[in-house]
Design a protein around this motif. Structure first.
Motif, short mmCIF file in Angstrom:
data_model
loop_
_atom_site.label_atom_id
_atom_site.label_comp_id
_atom_site.label_asym_id
_atom_site.label_seq_id
_atom_site.Cartn_x
_atom_site.Cartn_y
_atom_site.Cartn_z
N UNK A 30 4.65 9.24 4.48
CA UNK A 30 3.93 8.21 4.05
C UNK A 30 4.03 8.13 2.41
N UNK A 31 4.03 9.34 1.58
CA UNK A 31 4.10 9.33 0.40
C UNK A 31 5.56 9.03 -0.16
N UNK A 32 6.57 9.71 0.73
CA UNK A 32 8.08 9.19 0.47
C UNK A 32 8.38 7.67 0.53
N UNK A 33 7.65 7.24 1.67
CA UNK A 33 7.91 5.86 2.09
C UNK A 33 7.22 4.76 0.98
N UNK A 34 6.50 5.23 0.42
CA UNK A 34 5.58 4.11 -0.40
C UNK A 34 6.33 3.86 -1.82
N UNK A 35 6.86 2.63 -2.01
CA UNK A 35 7.93 2.39 -3.00
C UNK A 35 7.45 1.10 -3.85
N UNK A 36 6.81 1.35 -4.88
CA UNK A 36 6.38 -0.01 -5.62
C UNK A 36 7.67 -0.80 -6.07
N UNK A 37 7.40 -2.04 -5.79
CA UNK A 37 8.47 -3.18 -6.12
C UNK A 37 9.57 -3.30 -4.86
N UNK A 38 8.96 -2.97 -3.49
CA UNK A 38 9.91 -3.31 -2.61
C UNK A 38 9.54 -4.49 -1.78
N UNK A 39 8.41 -5.06 -2.27
CA UNK A 39 7.59 -6.60 -1.82
C UNK A 39 6.93 -6.14 -0.48
N UNK A 40 6.59 -5.00 -0.35
CA UNK A 40 5.60 -4.55 1.02
C UNK A 40 4.62 -3.73 0.32
N UNK A 41 3.43 -4.07 0.43
CA UNK A 41 2.33 -3.30 0.04
C UNK A 41 1.95 -2.12 1.09
#
Length: 220
Positions: free
Chosen positions: A91-102
């Motif tokens: 989950x931590x790896x998948x969380x990417x700020x700026x990809x348009x998905x919260x």
């Protein structure tokens, strides 16, 4: 013929012999009982020992089974914990700020990592914008728009401060103007001789006549 005394001695000897044999029989009988009793005790002890061993073996087996079950449970727990840790890591790896998905702990994600100074182009303020870390939403009270006098690329080619499509300046037959949507556009302009009296620059049309000079002014 034996005398009385001789017969008496013989009878006494027989009785003594009989008595001794009886005692031997009793002794032998008792011995057999003792041996049998000892064998019974030994067998009982052996049975008891065997039972103890069986009980011990059973108990050992039960303990081994319990230990194995506890080991299995510990392994299951460890597996569950590992799975949860893996899930958390994923989950931590998948969380990417700026990809348009919260995602994850993000408060917002508008598809970029920029803290915008204004609301989106052409929108009606106020609005909430997402900061560069996707952790906070911030209120903005202005928005860029066509006609504000600032050329806002890439939405605008030009901005002359209004939303009107003008003609070329007087005396310019063709030109490029900024249209009502702030895009560059081809246009035409009024000129002397176009057949239309364009005030205030002109007083008459057509030019070069008895009453109208070459610059579209009245002849006096």
């Amino acid at each position: 013929m034996l005398g009385v005394n001789a017969r008496a001695r013989i009878i006494a000897a027989l009785l003594v012999g009989l008595a001794l044999q009886g005692c031997q029989l009793i002794v032998d009988f008792d011995r057999s009982r003792i041996v049998e009793g000892d064998a019974g005790v030994d067998a009982g002890a052996a049975d008891a020992g065997g039972g103890g061993m069986d009980a011990g073996s059973d108990a050992g087996g039960d303990d081994a089974g319990t230990d194995a079950a506890m080991d299995d449970a510990a392994m299951d727990d460890a597996g569950s914990d590992a799975a949860m840790d893996d899930a958390g890591s994923d989950a931590a790896v998948a969380m990417t700020c700026g990809n348009g998905t919260e995602e994850g702990t993000e408060a917002c994600d508008d598809g970029n990592t920029v803290t915008e100074a204004e609301c989106p182009y052409g929108s009606t303020p106020p609005c909430m914008i997402c900061d560069a870390t996707c952790e906070h939403e911030i209120e903005r009270t202005t928005a860029p728009r066509c006609g504000d006098g600032d050329t806002d690329a890439p939405q605008e080619d030009c901005d002359d401060g209004n939303t009107t499509t003008e003609r070329c300046a007087y005396g310019t037959a063709t030109c490029t103007v900024c249209d009502a949507t702030c895009q560059d556009a081809a246009a035409t302009g009024p000129t002397c001789g176009d057949g239309t009296v364009d005030a205030p620059q002109e007083e008459c049309e057509p030019p070069s006549t008895a009453t109208c000079d070459a610059s579209c002014q009245d002849v006096t």
